[in-house]
Design an enzyme around this catalytic site. Structure first.
Site, PDB file in Angstrom:
ATOM      1  N   ARG A 295       0.843  -1.210   0.000  1.00  0.00           N
ATOM      2  CA  ARG A 295       0.000   0.000   0.000  1.00  0.00           C
ATOM      3  C   ARG A 295       0.874   1.256   0.000  1.00  0.00           C
ATOM      4  O   ARG A 295       0.607   2.215  -0.709  1.00  0.00           O
ATOM      5  CB  ARG A 295      -0.948   0.001   1.218  1.00  0.00           C
ATOM      6  CG  ARG A 295      -1.636   1.343   1.451  1.00  0.00           C
ATOM      7  CD  ARG A 295      -2.848   1.258   2.354  1.00  0.00           C
ATOM      8  NE  ARG A 295      -2.619   0.614   3.635  1.00  0.00           N
ATOM      9  CZ  ARG A 295      -1.921   1.156   4.656  1.00  0.00           C
ATOM     10  NH1 ARG A 295      -1.386   2.359   4.548  1.00  0.00           N
ATOM     11  NH2 ARG A 295      -1.767   0.482   5.781  1.00  0.00           N
TER      12      ARG A 295
ATOM     13  N   ASP B 214      -8.816  18.507 -14.810  1.00  0.00           N
ATOM     14  CA  ASP B 214      -9.170  17.166 -15.252  1.00  0.00           C
ATOM     15  C   ASP B 214      -9.038  17.146 -16.776  1.00  0.00           C
ATOM     16  O   ASP B 214      -9.849  17.719 -17.496  1.00  0.00           O
ATOM     17  CB  ASP B 214     -10.604  16.826 -14.809  1.00  0.00           C
ATOM     18  CG  ASP B 214     -11.009  15.406 -15.186  1.00  0.00           C
ATOM     19  OD1 ASP B 214     -10.376  14.823 -16.093  1.00  0.00           O
ATOM     20  OD2 ASP B 214     -11.969  14.874 -14.588  1.00  0.00           O
TER      21      ASP B 214
ATOM     22  N   LYS C   5     -10.047   5.680 -18.975  1.00  0.00           N
ATOM     23  CA  LYS C   5     -10.404   6.125 -20.328  1.00  0.00           C
ATOM     24  C   LYS C   5      -9.213   5.940 -21.272  1.00  0.00           C
ATOM     25  O   LYS C   5      -8.761   4.834 -21.453  1.00  0.00           O
ATOM     26  CB  LYS C   5     -10.910   7.559 -20.279  1.00  0.00           C
ATOM     27  CG  LYS C   5     -11.833   7.877 -19.086  1.00  0.00           C
ATOM     28  CD  LYS C   5     -13.075   6.998 -19.027  1.00  0.00           C
ATOM     29  CE  LYS C   5     -13.980   7.477 -17.886  1.00  0.00           C
ATOM     30  NZ  LYS C   5     -15.011   6.517 -17.530  1.00  0.00           N
TER      31      LYS C   5
ATOM     32  N   TYR D  38     -17.864  16.595 -15.295  1.00  0.00           N
ATOM     33  CA  TYR D  38     -18.385  15.228 -15.163  1.00  0.00           C
ATOM     34  C   TYR D  38     -19.314  15.179 -13.952  1.00  0.00           C
ATOM     35  O   TYR D  38     -18.977  15.696 -12.874  1.00  0.00           O
ATOM     36  CB  TYR D  38     -17.200  14.269 -15.002  1.00  0.00           C
ATOM     37  CG  TYR D  38     -17.601  12.878 -14.565  1.00  0.00           C
ATOM     38  CD1 TYR D  38     -18.511  12.134 -15.296  1.00  0.00           C
ATOM     39  CD2 TYR D  38     -17.059  12.317 -13.413  1.00  0.00           C
ATOM     40  CE1 TYR D  38     -18.871  10.863 -14.892  1.00  0.00           C
ATOM     41  CE2 TYR D  38     -17.412  11.048 -12.999  1.00  0.00           C
ATOM     42  CZ  TYR D  38     -18.328  10.323 -13.750  1.00  0.00           C
ATOM     43  OH  TYR D  38     -18.692   9.069 -13.339  1.00  0.00           O
TER      44      TYR D  38
HETATM   45  N1  PLP Z   1     -13.321  12.686 -15.163  1.00  0.00           N
HETATM   46  C1  PLP Z   1     -14.031  12.592 -16.301  1.00  0.00           C
HETATM   47  C2  PLP Z   1     -13.938  13.701 -17.300  1.00  0.00           C
HETATM   48  C3  PLP Z   1     -14.846  11.482 -16.536  1.00  0.00           C
HETATM   49  O1  PLP Z   1     -15.555  11.406 -17.675  1.00  0.00           O
HETATM   50  C4  PLP Z   1     -14.908  10.454 -15.555  1.00  0.00           C
HETATM   51  C5  PLP Z   1     -15.769   9.268 -15.762  1.00  0.00           C
HETATM   52  O2  PLP Z   1     -16.495   9.153 -16.720  1.00  0.00           O
HETATM   53  C6  PLP Z   1     -14.170  10.602 -14.376  1.00  0.00           C
HETATM   54  C7  PLP Z   1     -13.372  11.722 -14.217  1.00  0.00           C
HETATM   55  C8  PLP Z   1     -14.224   9.573 -13.297  1.00  0.00           C
HETATM   56  O3  PLP Z   1     -13.386   8.507 -13.605  1.00  0.00           O
HETATM   57  P1  PLP Z   1     -13.601   7.030 -13.003  1.00  0.00           P
HETATM   58  O4  PLP Z   1     -14.879   6.497 -13.579  1.00  0.00           O
HETATM   59  O5  PLP Z   1     -12.359   6.302 -13.417  1.00  0.00           O
HETATM   60  O6  PLP Z   1     -13.696   7.168 -11.517  1.00  0.00           O
END
Ligand code: PLP
Length: 394
Positions: free
Chosen positions: A60, A186, A211, A113
Site C-alpha cells: 500500500r 481534469d 479512459k 463530469y
Molecule cells: N473525469 C471525467 C472527465 C470522466 O468522464 C470520468 C468518468 O467518466 C471521471 C473523471 C471519473 O473517472 P472514473 O470512472 O475512473 O472514476
C-alpha cells in the site's frame, strides 16, 4: 507545430510513451533486465535487515509496479511526481480532500463530469462545509471574479463531459498564480497526448486512466501529476497512508501497457472523430455538433491554441424526439450503447435516456439538453463507423 514536435529526442512523446521500462531495466532496480515493468503482486517485501532498510516494505505504501507507472505518468505529463489511484474519482476526491480544509473555498467550472459535480455538492460542500462556487469557466473572468487569496483550490475540466466545452488553462493559471491558489485540471478527455496542463501553467493534471490512458476498457483507475513538492507530499500521504486508495499492481500493469500505444490510438481516435463530426454536421437531422476540431465549435481557436489534437470525444444534438433517438441507438451496429469512453471500441450514450441517476452525465450546474447524444469514437475502420451512422440516422 504541435508540442510533440517541439521536443528533444529523449522526450518526444511517442518515445516517452513506449520507453516505460527504466524502473525495470535499471541495473540498480531488480537486475532482471525486463523490457517492460514486471508485475509485483506481493503485498509485503522481505526486510533487508532486522530494522527494515529496503525500498519497498508494504505494497500500500509502495510497490515497484506502481512506482514504474507513476514515473511513466509523470514523464508523459512533463511533471515531477505521478500518483496512481484506484479510479478517476479517487484521484479527484483525494486532490480535493487533501488540499481543501473543512469550511474552505473551492472554485470549480460548472460544466464537469457529473460524478465530480456530485462529489463537490454532496461531500465537499454538503459534508465538509466547503464553500463550493461553480462558475462558467469558458470565460476566465468568471473564475477571476470568484477567486480570492482565501481560495484553497481552483478546479476545471477541459474538454468537458458531455458538452465538450473548453476552459482556457493558461488564463485560469494566471488567475491562480495572482492569488497563490493551486489549480487542478481534469484533462481526461484530451489525454496527455493532446493537452499538457502543467506546461500551460496548471499545478495539477488529473486523469481517469479508465479512459484513454488504459484505452482498452478493462481497468478502472486514476492519475495525478504535479511539479509541486508540497502538493505531492499531501496527496501521497492520503493515497498511501490516510485513504489507501492506490491503484492495484495488476491495474498498474494494464495502464502501463495501454500507455505504450496511447499516441497511435489517439491519432486514430481523432482522425475517426473528425470524420464522424463532419458527417453529423452535414446531416439534416442533427441540430448541433460539439467537437473542438470543427471550425463551428465556438472555442475552436482556443482548441487550436492549447490542444495539439482534438481527441475522440464528441456530442451532438439530435433534431427529433426521444423515441427517434431510441430508434437511432437501436439501429447502430458498431457503436455500442454504454457508459464510459476512451477505449478502442466506439460507444454511444444518451445521458437523458441511459444513465442511472448515480452516474448520470446530466448536470445540475450546466444544462445538458435532453436530445444530446455523446459518442466516444473508437479506432475501427472509419468507413464502417460512417456507414453505421448513416444507416441508423433517419
Ligand atoms: N473525469 C471525467 C472527465 C470522466 O468522464 C470520468 C468518468 O467518466 C471521471 C473523471 C471519473 O473517472 P472514473 O470512472 O475512473 O472514476
Amino acid at each position: 507545430m504541435t508540442r510533440h514536435d517541439n521536443c528533444t529526442y529523449e522526450n518526444r512523446f511517442k518515445t516517452l510513451a513506449v520507453g516505460a521500462a527504466e524502473n525495470a531495466t535499471h541495473p540498480d532496480k531488480g537486475g532482471t533486465s525486463d523490457v517492460i515493468p514486471p508485475l509485483h503482486l506481493s503485498t509485503t517485501f522481505e526486510w533487508a535487515s532486522a530494522d527494515g532498510g529496503n525500498e519497498y516494505a508494504y505494497s500500500r505504501e509502495g510497490n515497484p509496479t506502481r512506482a514504474a507507472l507513476e514515473e511513466q505518468l509523470a514523464r508523459l505529463e512533463g511533471g515531477k511526481h505521478g500518483l496512481a489511484f484506484a479510479s478517476g474519482m479517487a484521484a479527484i476526491s483525494t486532490t480535493m480532500l487533501s488540499l481543501v480544509p473543512p469550511g474552505g473555498h473551492l472554485v470549480s467550472s460548472d460544466s464537469i463530469y457529473s460524478g465530480t459535480e456530485t462529489l463537490l455538492t454532496e461531500l465537499v460542500a454538503g459534508y465538509l462545509g466547503v464553500d463550493v462556487e461553480f462558475v462558467d469557466a469558458r470565460e476566465p473572468e468568471n473564475v477571476a471574479a470568484a477567486v480570492d487569496s482565501e481560495t484553497d483550490l481552483i478546479w476545471a475540466e477541459t474538454p468537458t463531459n458531455p458538452l465538450i466545452r473548453l476552459c482556457d488553462i493558461r488564463s485560469i493559471a494566471d488567475v491562480a498564480n495572482d492569488h497563490g491558489v493551486p489549480f487542478g485540471v481534469d484533462s481526461t478527455f484530451a489525454s496527455p497526448y493532446f493537452q499538457a496542463p502543467l506546461e500551460l501553467g496548471a499545478d495539477i493534471a488529473v486523469h481517469s486512466t479508465t479512459k484513454y490512458l488504459n484505452g482498452h476498457s478493462d481497468s478502472t483507475g486514476g492519475a495525478v501529476v504535479t511539479d509541486d513538492d508540497e502538493i505531492f507530499e499531501k496527496l501521497a500521504f492520503s493515497q498511501r497512508t490516510g485513504l489507501g486508495n492506490m491503484l492495484s499492481p495488476f491495474d498498474c500493469y494494464l495502464v502501463a501497457r495501454g500507455i505504450k500505444t496511447l499516441p497511435a490510438r489517439m491519432e486514430h481516435h481523432e482522425e475517426n472523430a473528425m470524420a464522424v463530426a463532419r458527417l453529423l454536421e452535414a446531416h439534416d437531422r442533427v441540430a448541433r455538433v460539439h467537437y473542438p476540431g470543427l471550425e463551428s465549435h465556438p472555442q475552436h481557436d482556443l482548441a487550436v491554441e492549447q490542444m495539439s489534437g482534438y481527441s475522440g470525444m464528441l456530442s451532438f444534438e439530435f433534431d427529433g424526439s426521444l423515441t427517434e433517438i431510441e430508434a437511432f441507438i437501436e439501429g447502430l451496429r458498431i457503436f455500442t450503447p454504454g457508459a464510459s469512453l476512451g477505449g478502442v471500441e466506439s460507444l454511444v450514450e444518451v445521458p437523458s435516456l441511459m444513465i442511472p441517476d448515480e452516474i448520470s452525465h446530466g448536470s445540475a450546474t450546466a444544462d445538458v439538453p435532453e436530445n444530446l447524444v455523446r459518442m466516444s469514437v473508437g479506432i475501427e475502420d472509419v468507413d464502417d463507423l460512417c456507414e453505421d451512422l448513416q444507416s441508423a440516422l433517419p
